[in-house]
Motif scaffolding. Structure first.
Motif, short mmCIF file in Angstrom:
data_model
loop_
_atom_site.label_atom_id
_atom_site.label_comp_id
_atom_site.label_asym_id
_atom_site.label_seq_id
_atom_site.Cartn_x
_atom_site.Cartn_y
_atom_site.Cartn_z
N ALA A 319 0.53 -0.98 -0.23
CA ALA A 319 0.05 -0.30 -0.45
C ALA A 319 0.63 0.98 0.36
O ALA A 319 1.89 1.08 0.93
CB ALA A 319 -0.70 -0.40 1.45
N GLU A 320 0.12 2.07 -0.45
CA GLU A 320 1.45 3.73 -0.77
C GLU A 320 0.51 4.60 0.02
O GLU A 320 -0.49 5.11 -0.64
CB GLU A 320 1.59 3.59 -2.34
CG GLU A 320 2.82 2.87 -2.82
CD GLU A 320 2.81 3.52 -4.46
OE1 GLU A 320 3.35 2.80 -4.55
OE2 GLU A 320 2.03 4.35 -4.41
N GLN A 321 0.49 4.83 1.07
CA GLN A 321 0.14 5.08 2.05
C GLN A 321 -0.21 7.25 1.54
O GLN A 321 -1.19 7.23 1.34
CB GLN A 321 0.38 5.56 3.58
CG GLN A 321 -1.01 5.89 4.00
CD GLN A 321 -1.02 7.74 4.61
OE1 GLN A 321 -0.06 8.30 4.69
NE2 GLN A 321 -2.46 7.86 5.52
N VAL A 322 0.40 7.92 1.27
CA VAL A 322 0.56 8.51 0.44
C VAL A 322 0.10 9.18 -0.57
O VAL A 322 -1.08 9.67 -0.98
CB VAL A 322 1.73 9.51 0.99
CG1 VAL A 322 1.45 11.05 0.24
CG2 VAL A 322 2.21 10.11 1.57
N ALA A 323 0.20 8.43 -1.49
CA ALA A 323 0.15 8.58 -3.17
C ALA A 323 -1.40 7.68 -2.96
O ALA A 323 -2.43 8.00 -4.09
CB ALA A 323 1.24 8.05 -3.89
N GLY A 324 -2.04 6.95 -2.61
CA GLY A 324 -3.30 6.26 -2.46
C GLY A 324 -3.65 5.18 -3.79
O GLY A 324 -4.37 5.20 -3.79
N ASN A 325 -2.40 4.49 -3.60
CA ASN A 325 -1.61 3.06 -4.35
C ASN A 325 -2.30 2.70 -3.51
O ASN A 325 -1.47 2.04 -2.29
CB ASN A 325 -1.25 3.66 -5.36
CG ASN A 325 -0.84 4.69 -6.32
OD1 ASN A 325 -2.11 5.48 -5.97
ND2 ASN A 325 0.16 5.32 -6.87
N VAL A 326 -1.86 1.00 -4.27
CA VAL A 326 -2.19 -0.26 -3.92
C VAL A 326 -1.10 -0.78 -5.18
O VAL A 326 -1.61 -0.15 -6.46
CB VAL A 326 -3.40 -1.44 -4.17
CG1 VAL A 326 -3.56 -1.22 -2.84
CG2 VAL A 326 -3.77 -1.27 -5.83
N ALA A 327 -0.32 -1.33 -5.02
CA ALA A 327 1.03 -1.47 -5.94
C ALA A 327 1.45 -3.35 -5.46
O ALA A 327 1.23 -3.85 -4.73
CB ALA A 327 2.59 -0.55 -5.50
N SER A 328 2.23 -3.94 -6.60
CA SER A 328 2.83 -5.06 -7.21
C SER A 328 4.06 -5.23 -7.19
O SER A 328 4.66 -4.22 -8.54
CB SER A 328 2.02 -6.01 -7.84
OG SER A 328 2.14 -5.12 -8.75
N VAL A 329 4.77 -5.66 -7.18
CA VAL A 329 5.98 -5.92 -7.48
C VAL A 329 6.17 -8.09 -7.95
O VAL A 329 6.08 -8.12 -6.44
CB VAL A 329 7.07 -5.79 -6.50
CG1 VAL A 329 7.02 -6.19 -5.19
CG2 VAL A 329 8.72 -5.69 -6.79
N THR A 330 7.07 -7.68 -8.77
CA THR A 330 7.20 -9.22 -8.50
C THR A 330 8.58 -9.73 -7.69
O THR A 330 9.45 -8.62 -7.93
CB THR A 330 7.31 -8.80 -10.63
OG1 THR A 330 8.90 -8.80 -10.72
CG2 THR A 330 6.43 -9.26 -11.46
N THR A 331 9.10 -11.11 -8.13
CA THR A 331 10.55 -11.29 -7.19
C THR A 331 11.71 -10.92 -8.16
O THR A 331 12.92 -11.13 -7.52
CB THR A 331 10.39 -12.38 -6.52
OG1 THR A 331 10.16 -13.21 -8.44
CG2 THR A 331 8.98 -13.23 -5.60
N THR A 332 11.10 -10.06 -8.77
CA THR A 332 12.71 -10.47 -9.72
C THR A 332 12.58 -8.60 -9.26
O THR A 332 13.57 -7.50 -10.82
CB THR A 332 12.65 -10.37 -11.55
OG1 THR A 332 11.34 -9.91 -12.28
CG2 THR A 332 12.81 -11.94 -11.60
#
Length: 374
Positions: A319-332
């Motif tokens: 979660a990006e608290q200030v930007a108001g986003n949810v985000a994902s990151v791959t293991t790479t």
């Protein structure tokens, strides 16, 4: 790569405070004196970031005194994958913070301003339980080895336990003004938690026996804690800019983050066998169990990433608290960011839902939960 290891061998340098079986708070002889207001960690750390020149434009949201709603995202943004749905909480202001999938197939969460523990079914039916201690400000929540939910009470200096039927027990911490925050179930069948203001890692058994371990730096500000793939407990030190490891016997090792200005906050074990953490300095990163770091910079250095969890798609979600986003990151290290429908959402914690297909996040500023389907 820098690696600083501080091993504290009990009984030499670890100060393991005496084991104390804490009676439930309701049986205490007298209530503790009133406590002065204290900023919640996500406000305190954001304001600390704001002191840095590169973060001077960051927006540090205050907890709402009433329901505030920002501008809706554009239709194009709102329709991006993944699918995002929202549920409004019955209590306002509630300021939801911690969230976890319960053993009963429901989602459990904390209401910091509402002073409640909430439960919601996958169909969206809410039940709320008011804490016995006024203004306790519950923070993080996790499933215990006993099938109950365990949570931290940031302002009242207690650890709480709630059964799936709603029975609440509270345990006073031995150290005053500890301000506990993160909590997790350890590999030893006990609950482990962080004491943010006193720089300690705590352990509580399911019967209420508490042990505390001092960190080398009492101002380290430990935040999240998780069980690692190596059978140890791993935690973030936001102010000390380090990742910590503690064995179940209390031996502590610290690994300084190599980049300047780091502020590690959220932490979880990834599907790749590494520890993944969010960095308030605009990054999401991983560290191996031997202390090798890899850092990935976000598109907005002021997005203020907070909670992080493993997703159903094999990626890490945060979660990006200030930007108001949810985000994902791959293991790479490939990052994708998705805006929540409301610009002021203020997401904090995120968890994998009980059906394993959805992610749930708390929208702290607008008193909602968001359901994210990757």
């Amino acid at each position: 790569m820098r690696l600083r290891s501080r091993l504290l061998a009990c009984p030499l340098m670890v100060i393991a405070l005496a084991l104390t079986t804490c009676a439930p708070a309701s049986t205490a002889a007298a209530a503790p004196p009133p406590r002065p207001p204290h900023p919640r960690p996500y406000i305190k750390l954001c304001l600390k970031l704001k002191q840095m020149p590169r973060h001077r434009k960051i927006r540090c949201m205050r907890p709402p005194t009433s329901l505030r709603q920002g501008a809706a995202r554009s239709a194009t943004q709102a329709q991006q994958a993944p699918t995002i749905n929202e549920l409004s909480l019955p209590t306002r202001p509630a300021s939801p913070v911690g969230i976890t999938a319960g053993p009963d197939g429901n989602v459990w969460f904390t209401e910091t301003s509402g002073n409640k523990i909430g439960r919601v079914t996958p169909a969206g039916v809410f039940t709320e339980y008011t804490l016995p201690t006024p203004a306790a400000e519950p923070g993080h929540i996790t499933v215990g080895p006993d099938g109950a939910l365990w949570f931290t009470e940031f302002a009242s200096n207690k650890i709480g336990r709630i059964t799936t039927s709603g029975t609440i027990t509270e345990y006073n911490l031995p150290t005053a003004n500890a301000y506990p925050w993160g909590i997790t179930t350890g590999p030893d069948g006990a609950l482990w938690f962080t004491e943010s203001e006193t720089g300690k890692i705590g352990r509580i058994t399911t019967s209420g026996t508490i042990t505390e371990y001092n960190l080398p730096d009492t101002g380290a500000y430990p935040m999240f804690i998780t069980t690692g793939p190596d059978g140890n407990l791993w935690f973030t030190e936001a102010v000390a800019a380090s990742i910590g490891r503690i064995t179940t016997s209390g031996t502590i090792t610290e690994f300084p983050v190599p980049s300047s200005g780091a502020m590690p906050v959220g932490m979880t074990t990834g599907p790749d066998g590494n520890l993944w953490y969010t960095d308030g300095n605009g990054k999401v990163s991983k560290v191996t169990t031997t202390g090798t770091f890899t850092e990935y910079t976000l598109s907005d250095i002021n997005s203020f990433p907070w909670g992080i969890t493993s997703g159903p798609d094999g990626n890490l979600w945060f979660a990006e608290q200030v930007a108001g986003n949810v985000a994902s990151v791959t293991t790479t290290g490939t990052i994708s960011e998705y805006p929540l429908p409301d610009t002021l959402a203020g997401p904090l914690h995120i968890t994998r839902g009980p059906d394993n297909n959805n992610l749930w996040t708390t929208e702290n500023n607008i008193d909602r939960l968001a359901i994210v389907t990757p």
